[in-house]
Design an enzyme around this catalytic site. Sequence first.
Site, short mmCIF file in Angstrom:
data_model
loop_
_atom_site.label_atom_id
_atom_site.label_comp_id
_atom_site.label_asym_id
_atom_site.label_seq_id
_atom_site.Cartn_x
_atom_site.Cartn_y
_atom_site.Cartn_z
N SER A 89 0.81 -1.11 0.07
CA SER A 89 -0.19 -0.05 0.06
C SER A 89 0.79 1.20 0.11
CB SER A 89 -0.90 -0.09 1.24
OG SER A 89 -1.81 0.67 1.12
N HIS A 193 -7.99 1.34 -1.32
CA HIS A 193 -7.91 0.32 -2.46
C HIS A 193 -9.22 -0.25 -2.90
CE1 HIS A 193 -3.77 0.61 -1.86
NE2 HIS A 193 -4.16 0.42 -0.55
#
Length: 308
Positions: A89, A193
């Site tokens: 991430s 996400h």
Amino acid sequence: MLVLVAPGQGAQTPGFLTPWLELPGAADRVAAWSDAIGLDLAHYGTQADADAIRDTAVAQPLLVAAGLLSASALGGVAGFAPGAVAGHSVGEITAASFAGVLDDTAALTLVRKRGLAMAEAAAITETGMSALLGGDPEVSVAHLEKLGLTPANVNGAGQIVAAGTLEQLAALNEDKPEGVRKVVPLKVAGAFHTHHMAPAVDALAKAAADLTPADPTVTYVSNKDGRTVATGAEVLERLVGQVANPVRWDLCMETFKELGATALIEVSPGGTLVGLAKRALPGVRTLALKTPDDLDAARELLAEHAQA
């Protein structure tokens, strides 16, 4: 071959930056970064409570700063030449700096804008993320989609992270996929996400347009699909798109295997990715830089690989 990796949001804990700031020159570097991005990183990394550092706009630059600081304490990336780098991430921005795609200031400027844009997107709807421990990935993914949730992080080693609205996550607690042992809420402030982050993509694209990335100087593994990326332009493009796309850390670890990884070091605040690697990469030596006390062991591991 040694892989250097950087953790994502949720790895931060109150006060975790304190011991790193005691290293020579560290406080000055963090002060300069703080001035550059308009955020007191030292305060948030040493004095702020869990709620304060859960804020996306704070957590993300704090994690990148910690990763850069702990890696530099090893002697600088050029000094130990990892065979590959990757990040989970937001950790991908840290990894982009390790690979020479962005310098430290550019990485922190980008992550500051990323955190602000994602915090703004997260404020539109109350959302969150929860980790599913155990179970069959295919069964879990199908179950999540039935509940309207997104498998936002497919981490491998029996772990998938679901993301969606708080109502959808509550339904998941009551109706776990078959074989899942436990559902654990994560310390994040939004459904990262996923499509909930789409408004942040445009903001990040504008911020990225002001940067001039260099091509990676070491192998850069993208968490979008586990592929290696050869140009700085593509790395930056993927950094922009990944805020609204799932993280495939399972595919990153498959690539580490294919590259012949024999060791993996996770920068501060390390632990999460090392835990996954221990289960998914048997035979690969792992080390997490949790505090400066871990530096000697890390340097020994680096020296062994340098000699090899």
